[in-house]
Design an enzyme around this catalytic site. Structure first.
Site, short mmCIF file in Angstrom:
data_model
loop_
_atom_site.label_atom_id
_atom_site.label_comp_id
_atom_site.label_asym_id
_atom_site.label_seq_id
_atom_site.Cartn_x
_atom_site.Cartn_y
_atom_site.Cartn_z
N GLY A 1 42.35 51.78 50.79
CA GLY A 1 42.92 51.26 49.46
C GLY A 1 44.42 52.08 48.47
CB ALA B 1 40.04 53.16 42.63
N GLY B 2 42.04 53.42 44.28
CA GLY B 2 42.36 54.07 45.44
C GLY B 2 43.52 54.83 45.46
CG HIS C 1 38.94 34.58 34.04
ND1 HIS C 1 39.83 33.98 32.93
CD2 HIS C 1 39.28 36.13 33.96
CE1 HIS C 1 39.75 35.40 32.62
NE2 HIS C 1 39.72 36.07 32.54
NE ARG D 1 37.60 38.06 31.24
CZ ARG D 1 38.42 38.96 32.05
NH1 ARG D 1 37.75 39.03 33.14
NH2 ARG D 1 39.45 39.37 32.02
CD GLU E 1 36.81 43.30 42.21
OE1 GLU E 1 38.28 43.58 42.34
OE2 GLU E 1 36.72 42.10 42.79
NE ARG F 1 35.97 43.36 36.04
CZ ARG F 1 37.03 42.44 35.45
NH1 ARG F 1 37.61 43.44 33.81
NH2 ARG F 1 37.47 41.65 35.45
CG LEU G 1 43.30 46.19 34.82
CD1 LEU G 1 44.46 46.65 33.45
CD2 LEU G 1 43.98 46.51 36.35
#
Lengths: 639, 251
Positions: free
Chosen positions: A40, A44-45, A266, A330, A425, A435, A441
């Site tokens: 990924g 993150a990756g 969302h 949310r 994630e 969340r 992010l």
């Protein structure tokens, strides 16, 4: 299954510093002997691959897109939270920690969340140094906006393209390491299985999406940064290619999967317009800073919005949650929208929509100011709906957006399979049952830049590097795994039935949205488990995959992903059924208060549910008890 | 709505491609262009024919995957729009639509409408970054950056790396892509330290990858889905000339 969270002892605010000091180090000269695979290339990756390479590890990074810059983190719009307190409005590391724990409805680990809040401040420094053009005030200092679930302004943003800018920052660091030869980048390469040898993750099986060629890659550790599984619902805000395959294969190979039913719906997406729709488009939550949500008070009122007078409108979020108003978290905002539509108050042709109205903000601040803040979002909205949101209110409806569940990881971000790490994630760790906006992010980059590069050293320091070991046996098990994957691909191609992978995906999505979406109940979930089972059976008898496996074949890619979703969807329903409470994004209709709010059951469910796969039998559910030493569990109130 | 489509079909990089004619009916005007292609593909699969391969991912105009030349225009008839954000309401019922992949030597065709854009990654790898390591950086507010400069950098940074600029250019020049990155980083104080080296390396890689020279026709700006201004190419030229002089004079 042993679930040792490895939470360091000591005061909450000292845990991370102490853990860093206590961790074993790999000396600079030895680092290059270790190879780490990162799957990924999203926030993150890419950040993990770049940082590990900077430290001196030998890194291989894989993505299915044609360039690492296209990972779906790119689509995040609104912003990134950090406890900088640049606005002097009372923010602090502790407040960000508390907001995140509370926002997650007390279903996440204190220590992990506190660490996230601590390193959040470093992320902003890092991004600015990379040249990320965050919004600034006229004095030249960084600007902030507020976001759902918080009463301080701690969200940094780059227009409505914050994810893009942060990802391009991480991509630039990754590119720099690729040019130095420290990262070997494999694009258009999809992971189809893990190589587990002597109970440790030691490699991955990869298909080159252009040539169809299968290869096995070996490493001392494997990091999955493969994102979430929102596409199990077919319609979601995820990119078309997002899938659960890597995480699900890890689960099938023994890694525990935590809280799969925790899904975020969302509140502000563009409503569905027809059966042909292939995806849903998010409108950033930041819009709720200036937009007011309302529906007509009268049922079935189909007059144009501007003809409905003020006193005929119900600004239901402001009415029900006066202190947070339109910035309620949310899960709450989504469910309120559904309630309004279920009561027949929805707007638009389908009746599945509520207004998000900017007229009072435009009156107050002028059209130009609104354009500066949200120009690209308004533009996108108009493109899709053919309506001008400066003139008529936007219509929005909730859509699947993020998945809080993921592979179970300990404090070191290691799964229950030694040598297998999960970040961003793809893991379950920081967001509990819901969340908060602008925190994805933050978590992706925290894991990649500042957490994993430390914690992976603790694991590697005890390993004899593969580069200095006899690997004959390992390669045998790698080839064996590869052969099994090829057999499965052949099987998919040879069914030669009547239905396309897309049709199966849509049918699965309908079951999931209907029975395991915004509201769930025991009966519905039981039905869903049966329905998914039958659909899966049909899939393996009636799937039609055109083309061959030795070529660029997008149908085969899709079929493999749908095959895993068809198993994974069932696991989600099982988890949702097992959790007899309502918390965050998981709303069980049997468990609600008199005024329809989520009713948590802390006595029986203050735990992480971790699922263990058992070949042919039903999976086992293990529990990691959540211990709260610093915050008091209260009923979440945004009133 | 119904349409007659002429789609470029080519089974791999080596094989010769050709246009093939298809008919699609029952198209809703609120369908996106890619959803129309999805529908065509479902029809082809039902007939056991090979569906059309095309790149797409986010379908919200930000990932830069989609890359179609529609009726001779990169990303199609709407300005400031990627192909995935284009809707069928932009076309007339009964219209004939030609769909091709990017046409540029540096973007070889993988299959049908999908191209290989690795050359863009190479350009970034040669210098499109600021050389800092994770963690070793000053506080984000230690250097104020005037809003006008930050905003200008953001305008350039909006590039999604789709390749429309090079596909539209008669010289297959990717100068707008290079300019966007150079302009973003050299406007910011953080990016000034290695500005000279960056621009020289990126231009050199651009040329090595086989992209052509810029002759300022402005075709790139016209098709750029993020409407990046060719003013950035002027800035790129200035940066390049200054850096080249300095390196010639060993300054």
């Amino acid at each position: 299954m042993l679930l040792d969270g490895k939470i360091p002892p000591g005061n909450l605010s000292d845990k991370w510093s102490k853990a860093k000091f206590d961790m074993k180090l790999v000396s600079p000269a030895n680092k290059r002997k270790y190879k780490v695979i990162v799957v990924g290339s999203g926030l993150a990756g890419a950040s993990a691959a770049a940082t590990l390479a900077e430290l001196g590890y030998n890194v291989a990074c894989f993505c299915f897109q044609d360039s690492p810059r296209r990972a779906h983190s790119i689509a995040a719009q609104g912003g990134i939270n950090a406890a900088k307190n640049y606005q002097g409005d009372g923010d602090s590391v502790y407040r960000l920690f508390y907001d995140t724990i509370k926002g997650g409805d007390f279903r996440s680990r204190e220590a992990n969340v506190h660490r996230l809040a601590e390193v959040s401040v470093n992320i902003i420094d890092q991004a600015v140094a990379q040249g990320v053009p965050f919004a600034r005030d006229y004095g030249g200092l960084l600007a902030n906006r507020s976001f759902g679930g918080a009463q301080v302004s701690r969200t940094f943003y780059a227009k409505g393209q914050t994810g893009q800018q942060l990802l391009l920052g991480a991509y630039s660091s990754l590119s720099r390491q690729i040019s130095k030869g420290a990262v070997n980048m494999f694009t258009r390469s999809e992971i189809l299985d893990l190589v587990i040898h002597e109970d440790q993750a030691k490699g991955i099986v990869v298909r080159d999406l252009i040539s169809g060629k299968m290869t096995v890659h070996y490493a001392d550790a494997v990091v999955l940064a493969t994102g979430g599984y929102g596409n199990v619902f077919f319609l979601s805000t995820n990119a078309a290619g997002c899938n659960v395959t890597a995480s699900f294969r890890a689960y099938k190979k023994g890694a525990g999967f935590a809280n799969p039913c925790f899904t975020q719906i969302h509140p502000t997406c563009i409503p569905v317009s027809g059966h042909f729709q292939s995806k849903l488009t998010l409108m950033s939550e930041s819009l709720r800073n200036d937009g007011r949500v309302w529906v007509p008070k009268k049922k079935g009122d189909k007059r144009p919005a501007k003809e409905i007078a003020e006193d005929e409108r119900d600004y239901y979020l402001e009415r029900k949650y006066p202190s947070f108003g339109n910035l309620a978290p949310r899960d709450i905002a989504s469910r309120s929208a559904k309630e309004a539509c279920d009561a027949g108050l929805g707007v638009g042709d389908s009746g599945l929509g509520v207004y998000l109205d900017f007229s009072s903000a435009i009156e107050r601040l002028g059209e130009q100011a609104i354009k500066e803040r949200y120009g690209n979002l308004f533009h996108m909205y108009e493109k899709i709906t053919n309506e001008n949101p400066y003139k008529v209110p936007m219509r929005i409806y909730p859509a699947v957006h993020y998945t809080m569940g993921g592979l179970w990881v300990d404090y070191h971000l290691q799964t229950t399979t030694p040598g297998l790490f999960a970040i961003g994630e793809a893991n379950f760790s920081d967001h509990g049952a819901n969340r908060l906006g602008a925190s994805a992010l933050m978590q992706g980059l925290a894991d990649g830049y500042f957490v994993l590069p430390y914690t992976i050293g603790q694991f590697l320091a005890d390993q004899r590097p593969l580069s200095q070991s006899e690997t004959g046996e390992l390669e045998k098990s790698g080839q064996d795994t590869c052969q099994k994957v090829e057999n499965k691909l052949n099987k998919l191609i040879n069914i030669k039935g009547k239905k396309s992978p897309l049709q199966f995906h849509k049918e699965l999505g309908e079951i999931m949205w209907d029975k395991c979406g915004m509201e769930r109940d025991k009966k519905g979930l039981s039905t869903a488990i049966e329905d998914i089972g039958s659909l899966r059976e049909e899939f393996w008898q009636n799937l039609n995959v055109t083309g061959s496996k030795e070529s660029f074949n997008q149908q085969l890619e899709k079929a493999g992903r749908v095959a895993d979703f068809l198993e994974f969807g069932e696991l989600m329903c099982r988890d949702a059924k097992e959790r007899e409470e309502s918390c965050g994004g998981h709303f069980r209709t049997e468990h609600q208060t008199e005024d329809g709010e989520a009713k948590r059951n802390d006595k029986d469910f203050s735990h992480v549910s971790v699922w263990q796969s058992q070949d042919e039998k039903a999976p086992l559910c293990h529990k990691e008890k959540l211990v709260f030493e610093n915050v008091k569990l209260v009923t979440r109130s945004y009133k | 709505m119904r349409f007659t489509l002429f789609i470029w079909r080519q089974s791999n990089k080596e094989e010769k491609g050709r246009f093939k004619k298809y008919q699609v009916d029952d198209i809703s005007s609120s369908m996106s262009f890619l959803e129309m292609l999805d529908l065509l593909n479902e029809q082809l699969i039902n007939k056991n024919e090979d569906p059309v391969t095309f790149d797409h991912d986010c379908r919200e105009g930000i990932c830069g995957s989609c890359s179609l030349v529609i009726n001779g225009v990169a990303h199609g008839p709407e300005r400031g729009t990627t192909a995935c954000q284009l809707h069928m309401r932009s076309f007339k019922d009964g219209e004939t639509i030609h769909i091709e992949p990017w046409r540029a030597k540096s973007f070889p065709i993988n299959k049908d409408l999908s191209t290989n854009r690795r050359s863009f990654d190479s350009i970034i790898q040669s210098g499109g970054f600021i050389s800092i390591n994770s963690g070793s950086v000053p506080d984000a507010n230690s250097t104020p950056i005037p809003k006008t400069i930050a905003d200008k950098a953001m305008d350039a940074a909006a590039c999604i790396g789709c390749g429309a600029c090079a596909a539209a250019c008669k010289n297959s020049s990717a100068m707008l892509f290079v300019a966007a990155k150079v302009s973003q980083l050299s406007s910011l104080p953080q990016g000034k330290a290695e500005a000279d080296k960056r621009v020289l390396k990126m231009i050199s890689t651009h040329d090595k990858e086989g992209f052509g020279s810029c002759t300022n026709t402005g075709a790139c700006e016209a098709v750029c889905p993020k409407e990046i201004s060719i003013g950035h190419i002027a800035k790129l030229n200035r940066e390049f000339i200054r850096a080249a002089f300095k390196s010639d004079l060993n300054l």
